[in-house]
Design an enzyme around this catalytic site. Structure first.
Site, PDB file in Angstrom:
ATOM      1  N   ARG A  29       0.815  -1.225   0.000  1.00 33.70           N
ATOM      2  CA  ARG A  29       0.000   0.000   0.000  1.00 33.70           C
ATOM      3  C   ARG A  29       0.851   1.280   0.000  1.00 33.70           C
ATOM      4  NH1 ARG A  29      -5.446  -0.208   0.321  1.00 33.70           N
ATOM      5  NH2 ARG A  29      -6.227  -2.297   0.482  1.00 33.70           N
ATOM      6  N   ARG A  33      -2.742   6.503  -0.001  1.00 35.95           N
ATOM      7  CA  ARG A  33      -3.195   7.617   0.838  1.00 35.95           C
ATOM      8  C   ARG A  33      -2.151   8.221   1.758  1.00 35.95           C
ATOM      9  NH1 ARG A  33      -7.932   4.255   3.146  1.00 35.95           N
ATOM     10  NH2 ARG A  33      -6.237   2.756   2.914  1.00 35.95           N
ATOM     11  N   ARG A  42      -5.646  12.161  -7.107  1.00 33.56           N
ATOM     12  CA  ARG A  42      -6.994  11.600  -7.014  1.00 33.56           C
ATOM     13  C   ARG A  42      -8.049  12.697  -6.994  1.00 33.56           C
ATOM     14  NH1 ARG A  42      -9.432   8.415  -2.033  1.00 33.56           N
ATOM     15  NH2 ARG A  42      -9.676  10.617  -1.523  1.00 33.56           N
ATOM     16  N   ASP A  79      -6.586  -2.176  -7.839  1.00 33.17           N
ATOM     17  CA  ASP A  79      -7.196  -2.777  -6.654  1.00 33.17           C
ATOM     18  C   ASP A  79      -7.512  -4.229  -6.967  1.00 33.17           C
ATOM     19  OD1 ASP A  79      -8.249  -1.697  -3.901  1.00 33.17           O
ATOM     20  OD2 ASP A  79      -9.592  -3.284  -4.557  1.00 33.17           O
ATOM     21  N   TYR A 156     -15.592 -10.728  -0.875  1.00 33.86           N
ATOM     22  CA  TYR A 156     -16.214  -9.431  -1.210  1.00 33.86           C
ATOM     23  C   TYR A 156     -17.427  -9.608  -2.126  1.00 33.86           C
ATOM     24  CZ  TYR A 156     -12.406  -6.727   0.862  1.00 33.86           C
ATOM     25  OH  TYR A 156     -11.524  -6.164   1.736  1.00 33.86           O
TER      26      TYR A 156
HETATM   27  O1  1CP Z   1       0.427   0.564  -3.154  1.00 34.80           O
HETATM   28  C1  1CP Z   1      -0.168  -0.485  -3.373  1.00 34.80           C
HETATM   29  O2  1CP Z   1      -0.096  -1.464  -2.615  1.00 34.80           O
HETATM   30  C2  1CP Z   1      -0.935  -0.637  -4.673  1.00 34.80           C
HETATM   31  C3  1CP Z   1      -2.318  -0.325  -4.582  1.00 34.80           C
HETATM   32  C4  1CP Z   1      -3.344  -1.216  -3.922  1.00 34.80           C
HETATM   33  C5  1CP Z   1      -3.322  -2.585  -3.572  1.00 34.80           C
HETATM   34  C6  1CP Z   1      -2.177  -3.578  -3.651  1.00 34.80           C
HETATM   35  C7  1CP Z   1      -4.618  -0.739  -3.611  1.00 34.80           C
HETATM   36  C8  1CP Z   1      -5.058   0.643  -3.802  1.00 34.80           C
HETATM   37  N1  1CP Z   1      -5.386  -1.793  -3.180  1.00 34.80           N
HETATM   38  C9  1CP Z   1      -4.624  -2.920  -3.119  1.00 34.80           C
HETATM   39  C10 1CP Z   1      -5.038  -4.269  -2.724  1.00 34.80           C
HETATM   40  C11 1CP Z   1      -6.252  -4.459  -1.916  1.00 34.80           C
HETATM   41  N2  1CP Z   1      -7.473  -3.832  -2.025  1.00 34.80           N
HETATM   42  C12 1CP Z   1      -6.370  -5.453  -0.906  1.00 34.80           C
HETATM   43  C13 1CP Z   1      -5.298  -6.437  -0.567  1.00 34.80           C
HETATM   44  C14 1CP Z   1      -4.238  -5.848   0.276  1.00 34.80           C
HETATM   45  C15 1CP Z   1      -4.624  -5.523   1.680  1.00 34.80           C
HETATM   46  O3  1CP Z   1      -5.127  -6.423   2.392  1.00 34.80           O
HETATM   47  O4  1CP Z   1      -4.366  -4.392   2.092  1.00 34.80           O
HETATM   48  C16 1CP Z   1      -7.676  -5.368  -0.387  1.00 34.80           C
HETATM   49  C17 1CP Z   1      -8.272  -6.210   0.719  1.00 34.80           C
HETATM   50  C18 1CP Z   1      -8.357  -4.340  -1.097  1.00 34.80           C
HETATM   51  C19 1CP Z   1      -9.745  -3.928  -0.929  1.00 34.80           C
HETATM   52  C20 1CP Z   1      -9.820  -2.501  -0.563  1.00 34.80           C
HETATM   53  N3  1CP Z   1      -9.596  -1.502  -1.454  1.00 34.80           N
HETATM   54  C21 1CP Z   1     -10.015  -1.940   0.705  1.00 34.80           C
HETATM   55  C22 1CP Z   1     -10.181  -2.725   1.982  1.00 34.80           C
HETATM   56  C23 1CP Z   1     -11.559  -2.627   2.509  1.00 34.80           C
HETATM   57  C24 1CP Z   1     -11.805  -3.626   3.607  1.00 34.80           C
HETATM   58  O5  1CP Z   1     -12.586  -4.543   3.375  1.00 34.80           O
HETATM   59  O6  1CP Z   1     -11.216  -3.462   4.699  1.00 34.80           O
HETATM   60  C25 1CP Z   1      -9.990  -0.551   0.567  1.00 34.80           C
HETATM   61  C26 1CP Z   1     -10.220   0.491   1.605  1.00 34.80           C
HETATM   62  C27 1CP Z   1      -9.686  -0.292  -0.801  1.00 34.80           C
HETATM   63  C28 1CP Z   1      -9.500   1.037  -1.436  1.00 34.80           C
HETATM   64  C29 1CP Z   1      -8.142   1.321  -1.901  1.00 34.80           C
HETATM   65  N4  1CP Z   1      -7.363   0.522  -2.695  1.00 34.80           N
HETATM   66  C30 1CP Z   1      -6.155   1.135  -2.941  1.00 34.80           C
HETATM   67  C31 1CP Z   1      -6.197   2.414  -2.286  1.00 34.80           C
HETATM   68  C32 1CP Z   1      -5.102   3.434  -2.336  1.00 34.80           C
HETATM   69  C33 1CP Z   1      -7.441   2.516  -1.640  1.00 34.80           C
HETATM   70  C34 1CP Z   1      -7.974   3.682  -0.860  1.00 34.80           C
HETATM   71  C35 1CP Z   1      -8.874   4.470  -1.712  1.00 34.80           C
HETATM   72  C36 1CP Z   1      -8.523   5.908  -1.635  1.00 34.80           C
HETATM   73  O7  1CP Z   1      -8.958   6.530  -0.664  1.00 34.80           O
HETATM   74  O8  1CP Z   1      -7.821   6.425  -2.512  1.00 34.80           O
END
Ligand code: 1CP
Length: 348
Positions: A29, A33, A42, A79, A156
């Protein structure tokens, strides 16, 4: 694929088991953010989903942590939920709530309406962004592609949003296991296609995120998660694979037997225990507590050194035990990264 030779190939040499001058470091991640520069990009678009689907902007935020944090790898900005969307189940990203699916899967007829993803029709934007990143990085660091593990994606698609218990998804494993298998198999095939497309576009490594592995009992983890991860590992041989199954402690030996180069471990996992169960060959990735980055610089350095000492100098990629928390200051992230670089070079 891009042919520019990598100037910093520490990550790839470590994955091959070679001795290196120091331990490579990146953060799950990292593209996101924590960086004000990400939030600025964004803010110019309608939101997260548009950012993911706009290759030029996705490429830009992928490279930001390489420029700003000086990590040893980039991870493509996307994502895991792009897979359900390409299968016919779109998601929305709701500010401060996370992903929400307007439609979910409950029955066989819901699955009938889905398809195995066609990457060139429905998911071309990620390989496109990968090509742009490779070109722009020009070999500065390797690029990591990724996908969710089938079980986490399934969770999901059934639940319709994040959840502490994923009760609807877990109920289906008990009540309609054949239906669960049908959907898991479609997700697996979609994921194999997707990872292959990322590799063709230039991803140097791919990581599978099983973020919700830990809510399954071991028997279900092996039956409904690991089995499908194994299919993916057996189908992908062009680049090394990392498997990160958060919370799957009881199945760590079985994870160690997968046909993958690297195993990611979370911060609840004892490093020596993981090494003894996984064996000497695999590379381990992790596992500093993400909350340790709330501490002051001295304590971050100390925790980082302790982690590096326990992993040892070889076959280790430094990372956190899960994604970096959004309210961590970039200065604290930089402190972790710099300490990995300095201290690990002294460990040689
Ligand atoms: O930097 C990086 O790692 C690349 C970007 C990335 C990755 C690898 C994003 C961007 N998402 C993910 C994978 C992801 N998405 C996972 C697996 C990794 C982990 O467990 O952290 C999961 C479970 C998600 C699903 C997801 N997407 C969530 C989790 C929600 C929950 O159920 O708790 C959330 C909040 C997101 C949104 C998201 N994805 C990525 C970002 C930067 C964001 C935040 C959105 C924003 O505010 O910009």
């Amino acid at each position: 694929m891009s042919d520019s030779p990598l100037k910093n190939d520490l990550l790839l040499r470590t994955i091959r088991g070679e001795k290196t001058e120091r331990t490579p470091v990146w953060l799950m991640r990292q593209a996101g953010r924590i960086l004000p520069e990400y939030r600025a990009v964004r803010a110019k678009l309608s939101g997260f989903v548009e950012l993911v689907k706009t290759p030029e902007r996705a490429a830009e935020v992928t490279i930001q942590p390489v420029d700003i944090l000086d990590v040893d790898a980039a991870i493509i900005f996307s994502d895991i939920l792009v897979i359900p969307e390409a299968m016919g189940l779109p998601y929305e990203m709701v500010e401060s709530r996370g992903p929400v699916f307007p439609r979910t899967v409950r029955s066989a007829s819901d699955i009938d309406r889905l398809k195995v993803a066609d990457i060139s029709d429905d998911l071309a934007y990620t390989p496109e962004a990968i090509k742009l990143v490779k070109k722009e990085l020009d070999g500065r660091v390797p690029l990591i592609g990724f996908a969710g593990a089938p079980w986490t994606i399934f969770a999901y698609m059934i639940e319709g949003s994040g959840s502490k218990t994923f009760s609807k998804a877990r109920a289906m494993l008990y009540q309609q296991p054949e239906l669960a298998d049908r959907l898991l198999q479609m997700i697996t095939e979609s994921t194999i296609r997707y990872l292959r497309a990322q590799i063709e576009a230039g991803a140097d490594v791919v990581q599978i995120f099983d973020s919700w592995a830990g809510i399954l009992p071991p028997i279900h983890f092996e039956r409904f998660s690991l089995r499908y991860i194994r299919q993916i590992c057996e189908a992908i041989h062009q680049v090394p694979i990392t498997v990160f199954a958060k919370g799957a402690y009881a199945s760590i030996s079985q994870i160690g037997q997968l046909d993958c180069a690297t195993v990611g471990i979370d911060w609840n996992t004892d490093i020596r225990h993981a090494r003894s169960k996984i064996g000497a060959e695999k590379v381990l990735q992790g596992n500093l507590d993400p909350a340790a980055l709330y501490a002051d610089f001295g304590e971050i350095q100390q925790a980082t050194r302790q982690m590096l000492d326990t992993f040892g100098a070889e076959r280790h990629i430094a990372n956190l035990g899960h994604g970096v928390y959004p309210d961590i200051s970039p200065d604290h992230v930089r402190c972790f990264i710099n300490e990995v670089k300095e201290y690990s070079s002294k460990l040689r």
